[in-house]
Motif scaffolding. Structure first.
Motif, PDB file in Angstrom:
ATOM      1  N   GLN A 166       8.659   5.580   1.694  1.00 33.14           N
ATOM      2  CA  GLN A 166       9.633   4.607   1.194  1.00 33.14           C
ATOM      3  C   GLN A 166      10.355   3.929   2.346  1.00 33.14           C
ATOM      4  N   GLN A 167      10.807   4.710   3.302  1.00 35.70           N
ATOM      5  CA  GLN A 167      11.517   4.134   4.452  1.00 35.70           C
ATOM      6  C   GLN A 167      10.603   3.224   5.260  1.00 35.70           C
ATOM      7  N   ALA A 168       9.356   3.638   5.451  1.00 36.58           N
ATOM      8  CA  ALA A 168       8.400   2.808   6.186  1.00 36.58           C
ATOM      9  C   ALA A 168       8.124   1.515   5.431  1.00 36.58           C
ATOM     10  N   ALA A 169       8.013   1.588   4.114  1.00 35.98           N
ATOM     11  CA  ALA A 169       7.760   0.384   3.307  1.00 35.98           C
ATOM     12  C   ALA A 169       8.902  -0.613   3.443  1.00 35.98           C
ATOM     13  N   VAL A 170      10.133  -0.113   3.450  1.00 35.07           N
ATOM     14  CA  VAL A 170      11.295  -0.992   3.627  1.00 35.07           C
ATOM     15  C   VAL A 170      11.204  -1.711   4.977  1.00 35.07           C
ATOM     16  N   VAL A 202      -6.471  20.699  -3.361  1.00 29.13           N
ATOM     17  CA  VAL A 202      -7.440  19.968  -2.538  1.00 29.13           C
ATOM     18  C   VAL A 202      -7.912  18.719  -3.283  1.00 29.13           C
ATOM     19  N   ARG A 203      -8.260  18.876  -4.530  1.00 31.23           N
ATOM     20  CA  ARG A 203      -8.712  17.721  -5.320  1.00 31.23           C
ATOM     21  C   ARG A 203      -7.585  16.727  -5.605  1.00 31.23           C
ATOM     22  N   GLU A 204      -6.374  17.232  -5.766  1.00 35.15           N
ATOM     23  CA  GLU A 204      -5.273  16.367  -6.150  1.00 35.15           C
ATOM     24  C   GLU A 204      -4.617  15.678  -4.954  1.00 35.15           C
ATOM     25  N   ILE A 205      -4.431  16.400  -3.859  1.00 35.39           N
ATOM     26  CA  ILE A 205      -3.650  15.867  -2.738  1.00 35.39           C
ATOM     27  C   ILE A 205      -4.516  15.264  -1.633  1.00 35.39           C
ATOM     28  N   VAL A 206      -5.693  15.833  -1.395  1.00 32.13           N
ATOM     29  CA  VAL A 206      -6.511  15.356  -0.273  1.00 32.13           C
ATOM     30  C   VAL A 206      -6.816  13.860  -0.353  1.00 32.13           C
ATOM     31  N   PRO A 207      -7.202  13.306  -1.500  1.00 34.13           N
ATOM     32  CA  PRO A 207      -7.497  11.858  -1.509  1.00 34.13           C
ATOM     33  C   PRO A 207      -6.314  10.998  -1.053  1.00 34.13           C
ATOM     34  N   VAL A 208      -5.123  11.309  -1.522  1.00 34.84           N
ATOM     35  CA  VAL A 208      -3.959  10.524  -1.102  1.00 34.84           C
ATOM     36  C   VAL A 208      -3.627  10.794   0.357  1.00 34.84           C
ATOM     37  N   SER A 209      -3.803  12.020   0.798  1.00 34.89           N
ATOM     38  CA  SER A 209      -3.562  12.354   2.192  1.00 34.89           C
ATOM     39  C   SER A 209      -4.490  11.556   3.108  1.00 34.89           C
ATOM     40  N   LEU A 210      -5.743  11.467   2.730  1.00 38.73           N
ATOM     41  CA  LEU A 210      -6.700  10.676   3.519  1.00 38.73           C
ATOM     42  C   LEU A 210      -6.321   9.203   3.538  1.00 38.73           C
ATOM     43  N   ASP A 211      -5.879   8.694   2.397  1.00 41.46           N
ATOM     44  CA  ASP A 211      -5.459   7.289   2.338  1.00 41.46           C
ATOM     45  C   ASP A 211      -4.257   7.031   3.235  1.00 41.46           C
ATOM     46  N   VAL A 212      -3.312   7.956   3.252  1.00 37.19           N
ATOM     47  CA  VAL A 212      -2.129   7.792   4.101  1.00 37.19           C
ATOM     48  C   VAL A 212      -2.535   7.870   5.573  1.00 37.19           C
ATOM     49  N   GLN A 213      -3.435   8.805   5.903  1.00 39.32           N
ATOM     50  CA  GLN A 213      -3.907   8.917   7.283  1.00 39.32           C
ATOM     51  C   GLN A 213      -4.633   7.648   7.726  1.00 39.32           C
ATOM     52  N   ALA A 216       0.837  -1.203   0.000  1.00 39.54           N
ATOM     53  CA  ALA A 216       0.000   0.000   0.000  1.00 39.54           C
ATOM     54  C   ALA A 216       0.873   1.256   0.000  1.00 39.54           C
ATOM     55  N   LEU A 217       1.955   1.222   0.763  1.00 42.50           N
ATOM     56  CA  LEU A 217       2.859   2.369   0.801  1.00 42.50           C
ATOM     57  C   LEU A 217       3.504   2.614  -0.560  1.00 42.50           C
ATOM     58  N   THR A 218       3.838   1.549  -1.255  1.00 43.68           N
ATOM     59  CA  THR A 218       4.423   1.687  -2.590  1.00 43.68           C
ATOM     60  C   THR A 218       3.434   2.348  -3.540  1.00 43.68           C
ATOM     61  N   THR A 219       2.172   1.940  -3.467  1.00 44.29           N
ATOM     62  CA  THR A 219       1.133   2.521  -4.313  1.00 44.29           C
ATOM     63  C   THR A 219       0.902   3.988  -3.964  1.00 44.29           C
ATOM     64  N   LEU A 220       0.801   4.281  -2.672  1.00 48.90           N
ATOM     65  CA  LEU A 220       0.582   5.658  -2.240  1.00 48.90           C
ATOM     66  C   LEU A 220       1.766   6.551  -2.616  1.00 48.90           C
ATOM     67  N   ARG A 221       2.938   6.000  -2.497  1.00 52.84           N
ATOM     68  CA  ARG A 221       4.140   6.759  -2.865  1.00 52.84           C
ATOM     69  C   ARG A 221       4.113   7.105  -4.357  1.00 52.84           C
ATOM     70  N   ALA A 222       3.693   6.168  -5.186  1.00 54.23           N
ATOM     71  CA  ALA A 222       3.586   6.441  -6.625  1.00 54.23           C
ATOM     72  C   ALA A 222       2.562   7.538  -6.888  1.00 54.23           C
ATOM     73  N   ASP A 223       1.456   7.527  -6.140  1.00 53.30           N
ATOM     74  CA  ASP A 223       0.451   8.581  -6.286  1.00 53.30           C
ATOM     75  C   ASP A 223       1.027   9.938  -5.903  1.00 53.30           C
ATOM     76  N   VAL A 224       1.745   9.991  -4.797  1.00 53.97           N
ATOM     77  CA  VAL A 224       2.351  11.235  -4.342  1.00 53.97           C
ATOM     78  C   VAL A 224       3.371  11.725  -5.375  1.00 53.97           C
ATOM     79  N   ASP A 225       4.177  10.823  -5.899  1.00 54.57           N
ATOM     80  CA  ASP A 225       5.183  11.215  -6.891  1.00 54.57           C
ATOM     81  C   ASP A 225       4.525  11.736  -8.173  1.00 54.57           C
ATOM     82  N   ARG A 226       3.411  11.121  -8.573  1.00 56.16           N
ATOM     83  CA  ARG A 226       2.685  11.581  -9.763  1.00 56.16           C
ATOM     84  C   ARG A 226       2.151  12.999  -9.543  1.00 56.16           C
ATOM     85  N   ILE A 227       1.571  13.234  -8.374  1.00 56.83           N
ATOM     86  CA  ILE A 227       1.048  14.566  -8.059  1.00 56.83           C
ATOM     87  C   ILE A 227       2.190  15.584  -8.029  1.00 56.83           C
ATOM     88  N   ARG A 228       3.290  15.200  -7.437  1.00 52.20           N
ATOM     89  CA  ARG A 228       4.446  16.100  -7.316  1.00 52.20           C
ATOM     90  C   ARG A 228       4.976  16.525  -8.683  1.00 52.20           C
TER      91      ARG A 228
END
Length: 167
Positions: free
Chosen positions: A130-134, A39-50, A19-31
């Motif tokens: 990434q560090q947490a996923a490792v 709000v539309r771009e970051i909030v969904p991933v932020s909620l998923d991480v929370q 899940a962390l790998t997937t979320l990280r890819a989402d964050v990198d895509r947004i970045r």
């Protein structure tokens, strides 16, 4: 805790890493984007991480009161898990900061009109994930290997009295 429950925890640890790998890819895509609608771009991933951080904290609690804590190196593994949970929570906070930095332009005339600050926060969030996923991958591997070892129950019998005495 029975070994079937520990097997389930090993599976969950592995799922968190995925899940962390997937979320990280989402964050990198947004970045990589312009982050024009933070709000539309970051909030969904932020909620998923929370949400993931909460699940991880629950699992940490469950493992801390289980046989896992009394297993050989169980306390060390729990300490690593605490750190990884903190990294996931920090990543969620960094995502929220990225939203704030990008929306400041709507509130303040002297705000940075570029997404540079938000990108930096998202990069840091990605690094924490990434560090947490490792860590989660390593802990899942160790627990799976331990559960597969025929000698592990005998080794754990020796460590259980010591671990219980420290509690």
């Amino acid at each position: 805790m029975q070994s079937t429950e520990l097997i389930e925890h090993a599976r969950l640890l592995s799922e968190v890493a995925s899940a962390l790998t997937t979320l990280r890819a989402d964050v990198d895509r947004i970045r990589q984007g312009e982050i024009t609608e933070p709000v539309r771009e970051i909030v969904p991933v932020s909620l998923d991480v929370q949400e993931l951080a909460l699940q991880c904290t629950r699992q940490l609690h469950d493992l801390s009161i289980s046989q896992y804590a009394t297993m050989k190196r169980g306390e060390q593994n729990l300490a690593h898990l605490v750190g990884a949970c903190s990294q996931i929570s920090l990543a969620a906070t960094l995502c929220n900061l990225a939203i704030q930095h990008r929306t400041e332009i709507l509130l303040y005339e002297d705000a940075d009109p570029t997404p540079a600050a938000s990108r930096d926060q998202l990069r840091r969030a990605s690094d924490e994930m990434q560090q947490a996923a490792v860590t989660y991958r390593a802990l899942a591997f160790r627990l799976s290997r331990r559960l597969a070892s025929p000698a592990a129950p005998r080794q754990d019998q020796h460590t259980m009295p010591d671990a219980r005495a420290r509690r």
